[in-house]
Design a protein around this motif. Sequence first.
Motif, PDB file in Angstrom:
ATOM      1  N   UNK A  53      35.094  50.599  33.843  1.00 31.28           N
ATOM      2  CA  UNK A  53      35.515  49.897  32.631  1.00 31.28           C
ATOM      3  C   UNK A  53      36.527  48.791  32.924  1.00 31.28           C
ATOM      4  N   UNK A  54      36.965  48.678  34.174  1.00 27.61           N
ATOM      5  CA  UNK A  54      37.959  47.674  34.528  1.00 27.61           C
ATOM      6  C   UNK A  54      37.297  46.342  34.842  1.00 27.61           C
ATOM      7  N   UNK A  55      38.105  45.301  34.810  1.00 31.50           N
ATOM      8  CA  UNK A  55      37.627  43.985  35.206  1.00 31.50           C
ATOM      9  C   UNK A  55      37.530  43.926  36.721  1.00 31.50           C
ATOM     10  N   UNK A  56      36.775  42.973  37.255  1.00 31.28           N
ATOM     11  CA  UNK A  56      36.579  42.926  38.719  1.00 31.28           C
ATOM     12  C   UNK A  56      37.877  42.819  39.510  1.00 31.28           C
ATOM     13  N   UNK A  57      38.843  42.054  39.068  1.00 29.21           N
ATOM     14  CA  UNK A  57      40.090  41.936  39.818  1.00 29.21           C
ATOM     15  C   UNK A  57      40.882  43.230  39.762  1.00 29.21           C
ATOM     16  N   UNK A  58      40.763  43.966  38.656  1.00 24.61           N
ATOM     17  CA  UNK A  58      41.435  45.265  38.552  1.00 24.61           C
ATOM     18  C   UNK A  58      40.755  46.304  39.454  1.00 24.61           C
ATOM     19  N   UNK A  59      39.415  46.227  39.528  1.00 24.67           N
ATOM     20  CA  UNK A  59      38.680  47.132  40.415  1.00 24.67           C
ATOM     21  C   UNK A  59      39.095  46.934  41.864  1.00 24.67           C
ATOM     22  N   UNK A  60      39.219  45.669  42.277  1.00 27.63           N
ATOM     23  CA  UNK A  60      39.560  45.412  43.676  1.00 27.63           C
ATOM     24  C   UNK A  60      40.987  45.882  43.993  1.00 27.63           C
ATOM     25  N   UNK A  61      41.927  45.690  43.075  1.00 27.72           N
ATOM     26  CA  UNK A  61      43.291  46.162  43.299  1.00 27.72           C
ATOM     27  C   UNK A  61      43.328  47.685  43.367  1.00 27.72           C
ATOM     28  N   UNK A  62      42.658  48.331  42.415  1.00 24.84           N
ATOM     29  CA  UNK A  62      42.632  49.799  42.398  1.00 24.84           C
ATOM     30  C   UNK A  62      41.985  50.345  43.667  1.00 24.84           C
ATOM     31  N   UNK A  63      40.861  49.765  44.058  1.00 28.97           N
ATOM     32  CA  UNK A  63      40.157  50.253  45.243  1.00 28.97           C
ATOM     33  C   UNK A  63      40.978  50.028  46.504  1.00 28.97           C
ATOM     34  N   UNK A  64      41.632  48.884  46.607  1.00 25.24           N
ATOM     35  CA  UNK A  64      42.427  48.629  47.813  1.00 25.24           C
ATOM     36  C   UNK A  64      43.622  49.580  47.902  1.00 25.24           C
TER      37      UNK A  64
END
Length: 80
Positions: free
Chosen positions: A25-36
Motif C-alpha cells: 500500500x506504500x508509494x514506491x519511494x516508501x517501499x524502497x526506504x522500508x526495504x533498505x
Amino acid sequence: MNFKSFREYLSWLYYQYLLITGIYVLEPWEKSIFSSILFSAIGMVIYTSYVFVPIHVRLALEFFSGIFGGQSESTMALIN
C-alpha cells in the motif's frame, strides 16, 4: 526449472513479501526506504551472529564443562 518458471517463482516470492509486510500500500519511494532499512537490519543481525555466536558458544561450553566436573587446563598443569 527453466528461466521463465524461475522468474515467475521470484515474482511470486516478491508478491508474498509485499503482502506479508503490508508494504504493497506504500508509494514506491516508501517501499524502497522500508526495504533498505529492513534488509540492512537483517544483514546486521546475520553479520553479528556470524561474528559473535561462536565466541559465546565456546565460552558457554567452557563454563558448563567447569560446572559439570571438567577440569580446566590450568588445574591439569598444576597436577603434572
